[in-house]
Design an enzyme around this catalytic site. Structure first.
Site, PDB file in Angstrom:
ATOM      1  N   ASP A 193       0.785  -1.341   0.064  1.00 11.23           N
ATOM      2  CA  ASP A 193      -0.078  -0.019   0.031  1.00 11.23           C
ATOM      3  C   ASP A 193       0.915   1.268   0.042  1.00 11.23           C
ATOM      4  O   ASP A 193       2.028   1.423  -0.580  1.00 11.23           O
ATOM      5  CB  ASP A 193      -0.835  -0.051   1.188  1.00 11.23           C
ATOM      6  CG  ASP A 193      -2.302   0.432   1.058  1.00 11.23           C
ATOM      7  OD1 ASP A 193      -2.257   1.783   0.773  1.00 11.23           O
ATOM      8  OD2 ASP A 193      -3.265  -0.136   0.887  1.00 11.23           O
ATOM      9  N   ASP A 215      10.337  -0.406   1.326  1.00 11.68           N
ATOM     10  CA  ASP A 215       9.623   0.667   0.558  1.00 11.68           C
ATOM     11  C   ASP A 215      10.142   0.708  -0.874  1.00 11.68           C
ATOM     12  O   ASP A 215      11.401   0.820  -1.275  1.00 11.68           O
ATOM     13  CB  ASP A 215      10.147   1.813   1.189  1.00 11.68           C
ATOM     14  CG  ASP A 215       9.356   3.192   0.672  1.00 11.68           C
ATOM     15  OD1 ASP A 215       8.961   2.991  -0.585  1.00 11.68           O
ATOM     16  OD2 ASP A 215       9.285   4.285   1.372  1.00 11.68           O
ATOM     17  N   HIS A 236      -3.831   6.103   3.970  1.00 12.92           N
ATOM     18  CA  HIS A 236      -4.503   4.861   3.174  1.00 12.92           C
ATOM     19  C   HIS A 236      -3.926   3.367   3.771  1.00 12.92           C
ATOM     20  O   HIS A 236      -4.576   2.585   4.391  1.00 12.92           O
ATOM     21  CB  HIS A 236      -4.320   4.732   1.948  1.00 12.92           C
ATOM     22  CG  HIS A 236      -5.250   3.786   1.207  1.00 12.92           C
ATOM     23  ND1 HIS A 236      -4.702   2.293   0.774  1.00 12.92           N
ATOM     24  CD2 HIS A 236      -6.607   3.861   0.490  1.00 12.92           C
ATOM     25  CE1 HIS A 236      -5.623   1.776   0.002  1.00 12.92           C
ATOM     26  NE2 HIS A 236      -6.753   2.564   0.136  1.00 12.92           N
ATOM     27  N   VAL A 244      -7.020  -4.564   9.330  1.00 15.64           N
ATOM     28  CA  VAL A 244      -6.446  -6.030   9.676  1.00 15.64           C
ATOM     29  C   VAL A 244      -6.295  -6.303  11.028  1.00 15.64           C
ATOM     30  O   VAL A 244      -6.778  -7.370  11.541  1.00 15.64           O
ATOM     31  CB  VAL A 244      -5.276  -6.374   8.872  1.00 15.64           C
ATOM     32  CG1 VAL A 244      -4.730  -7.747   9.179  1.00 15.64           C
ATOM     33  CG2 VAL A 244      -5.576  -6.166   7.365  1.00 15.64           C
ATOM     34  N   ALA A 328      -8.230  -8.005  -8.624  1.00 18.75           N
ATOM     35  CA  ALA A 328      -9.281  -8.545  -8.271  1.00 18.75           C
ATOM     36  C   ALA A 328     -10.039  -9.279  -9.324  1.00 18.75           C
ATOM     37  O   ALA A 328     -10.666 -10.378  -9.092  1.00 18.75           O
ATOM     38  CB  ALA A 328     -10.131  -7.394  -7.678  1.00 18.75           C
ATOM     39  N   SER A 387     -11.312  -0.527  -0.569  1.00 18.69           N
ATOM     40  CA  SER A 387      -9.996  -0.844   0.137  1.00 18.69           C
ATOM     41  C   SER A 387     -10.206  -1.198   1.668  1.00 18.69           C
ATOM     42  O   SER A 387      -9.349  -1.751   2.331  1.00 18.69           O
ATOM     43  CB  SER A 387      -9.236   0.425   0.057  1.00 18.69           C
ATOM     44  OG  SER A 387      -8.683   0.798  -1.172  1.00 18.69           O
TER      45      SER A 387
END
Length: 454
Positions: A193, A215, A236, A244, A328, A387
Site C-alpha cells: 500500500d 519501501d 491509506h 486487519v 481483483a 479498500s
C-alpha cells in the site's frame, strides 16, 4: 482524485507520546531528511523469461533500460515459468517495442512490454467519511488491548475502536474472536500500500521483523507513510493495516510501500512487492489497490504467490461500475489455485455501497463505509471504499489460519465466499443480482464454522 477526510485526535494522549512513541527493537531510523525520496521510475516494464546463458548485462545490451528484478532461484523447484527478469525502460515506446520483438524472435520466447508508471492506485476513488469523537491508542497496541486487562468487547461495544462497533457486529467479530482465540497468532499479513505510520503506538508489537520491510517507492527499507493528511493517499495504508489488526489482533503486519503520497504506483513495484512478501514469509497479501487494465506482470506475480499457498485479497474498485479492477478481476482464474479473492463493499444495511464496483466475477463483499483505524500522527480516521472492505476479509482469513484448519488451504477462500450472508434475500440488491459475490457479505461465524477444528 481522493477527497479530503476528517481525523480525530486523542483525548488522553500525553505530550510525550505526541513527540514520538518508542520504536520496536530493530526498527530502522526514520530520518527527518527522507521525505520526498523517490526511486528511479520507468515508463514501461519488460518481462523476460530467462534462458540458459542470459545475464543482466546481456539483456540490458539487447533491450536497454535497467534490470529491476532477476529471479532464477526457484527455477529448479518451481519450474521454468518462475525464471524471469523485469527491466524498466524509458524513451520512445516504438523503439523499445521493436527491441522486445527482436529478442523474442531470436531466442524463441515470449518477451512482453507494458505500461508501468502510475498504473495502480489505492483502490480507485476513495470516499472520505467522518464520525466518532475520540481515539483510544493511549491504551496500548492491539495486542495489549486484546490480551491485557481491558476487555475488547463489552455489551456489544468494541472498546478498542468504539466507532467500529456496528461494522464488527455486522460481520459477527465478537463471536469470531471467541471461536478463534489465537486471534491470528503466527500469521503474517503483507499490506502492500502507501506504507504504514511505523511510529504509531497502535502498531508497536504488531509489525513483522524489520528485516522483512521494504519501501519499493523510495528504494529503502523504511516503508513509512509520507504526505499531508487529507491529501491524496496519505494514511491509506495505515488505515488498511489497522483494520486487519482489529479483526485479527495477534497477526503481524508486514508493511510494504508501493504507492506514493498521491496514492498511485507502478506495475514493477507492485509485482516486486508481491514477490518480496512471498519470499519473506507472508501468509496473506492484502492489495487494497487496483487498475482498470490488467497487468500481466502483476498477474504472474500473484500466480507465483498463490502457487506457494499465499492467500491474496484484492479490492474491487470504487467507480460504481459493472466491472471490477485488476488484480481483483483475475481472482477466479484457475492458475491462482483458489487462493485469491476479490472483495467489494456494502453498507450496514447490506446494500451495495454507492461507490463499489460489481460484477459476476466478484466473490465477496464486506462493510466498507466509515471504517475507523489509525491515521498517521497518533490519530484516528475513517475511510470508505472497497479498500476498507478487503482488509476485513484479510483479517478473517488470518483468524482461520491462526487455528487448526478442518479443510485444505486451497478450500479456505472458497469456504469464505460460500458461507457469506445472502445479500440478495427478500429482493435486496436486485439490480446487482449475482454481482456482489457468490452469496454476498462476509460472515465470520459461518466461515469459521466451516473451516476450523474445535
Amino acid at each position: 482524485m481522493l477527497p479530503s477526510r476528517r481525523v480525530f485526535t486523542l483525548t488522553a494522549l500525553t505530550a510525550g507520546l505526541l513527540m514520538g512513541c518508542t520504536q520496536q527493537q530493530g526498527v530502522p531510523s526514520l530520518n527527518a531528511d527522507r521525505p520526498g525520496q523517490v526511486a528511479q521510475r520507468y515508463d514501461s516494464v519488460v518481462s523476460v523469461p530467462l534462458q540458459s546463458g542470459d545475464t543482466p548485462g546481456g539483456l540490458t545490451n539487447s533491450l536497454g533500460g535497467e534490470v529491476l528484478a532477476w529471479n532464477e532461484t526457484d527455477c529448479v523447484t518451481a519450474g521454468t515459468e518462475s525464471c524471469f527478469a523485469l527491466l524498466g525502460m524509458n524513451g520512445a515506446h516504438g523503439a523499445a517495442a521493436q527491441r522486445v520483438q527482436t529478442l523474442s524472435a531470436q531466442r524463441g520466447r515470449t518477451v512482453y512490454m507494458e505500461s508501468n508508471r502510475d498504473v495502480f492506485s489505492g483502490g480507485g476513488t476513495l470516499t472520505a467519511t467522518m464520525g466518532g469523537s475520540r481515539g483510544t491508542w493511549a491504551g496500548g497496541d492491539f495486542l495489549a488491548w486484546t490480551g491485557g486487562s481491558r476487555g475488547t468487547w463489552a455489551g456489544g461495544v468494541y472498546n478498542v475502536v468504539p466507532e467500529n462497533s456496528q461494522n464488527w457486529r455486522k460481520i459477527r467479530l465478537e463471536q469470531a474472536h471467541k471461536m478463534a482465540p489465537n486471534l491470528g497468532l503466527g500469521i503474517t499479513v503483507a499490506v502492500i500500500d502507501t506504507g504504514v505510520d511505523l511510529r504509531h503506538s497502535a502498531f508497536q508489537g504488531s509489525l513483522s521483523d524489520p528485516s522483512t520491510w521494504r519501501d519499493f517507492y523510495a528504494a529503502d527499507n523504511v516503508p513509512q507513510e509520507e504526505g499531508t493528511l487529507g491529501v491524496g493517499g496519505y494514511g491509506h495504508g495505515t488505515n488498511v493495516a489497522g483494520i486487519v489488526l482489529q479483526v485479527a489482533p495477534k497477526a503481524k503486519i508486514m508493511p510494504l510501500r508501493v504507492l506514493g503520497p498521491d496514492g498511485s504506483g507502478d506495475v514493477a513495484t507492485v509485482a516486486s512487492a508481491i514477490d518480496w512478501a512471498t519470499a519473506k514469509g507472508a501468509r496473506i497479501i492484502n492489495l487494497s489497490l487496483g487498475s482498470d487494465e490488467n497487468s500481466k506482470v502483476v498477474q504472474e506475480a500473484v500466480a507465483r504467490a498463490t502457487a506457494k499457498n499465499v492467500l491474496v485479497v484484492s479490492s474491487a474498485g470504487n467507480a460504481n461500475q459493472n466491472q471490477i479492477t485488476y488484480p481483483a478481476a483475475i481472482a477466479t482464474l484457475k492458475e491462482l489455485n483458489s487462493n485469491s479473492l476479490s472483495v467489494g463493499s456494502v453498507d450496514l444495511n447490506d446494500l451495495k455501497s454507492s461507490f463499489s464496483n460489481y460484477a459476476s466475477e466478484l466473490e465477496l463483499v464486506a462493510p466498507g463505509e466509515n471504517v475507523f483505524a489509525p491515521a498517521p500522527g497518533e490519530l484516528l480516521a475513517a475511510w470508505s471504499g472497497t479498500s476498507q472492505a478487503a482488509p476485513m476479509v484479510t483479517g478473517g482469513l488470518a483468524l482461520a489460519l491462526g487455528q487448526t484448519l478442518s479443510v485444505s488451504l486451497n478450500d479456505v477462500t472458497k469456504k469464505l465466499a460460500e458461507n457469506a450472508f445472502d445479500v440478495y434475500n427478500n429482493g435486496a440488491n436486485q439490480a446487482y443480482k449475482d454481482k456482489l459475490g457468490v452469496k454476498g457479505r462476509l460472515d465470520l461465524v459461518e466461515f469459521l464454522n466451516s473451516t476450523i477444528k474445535y
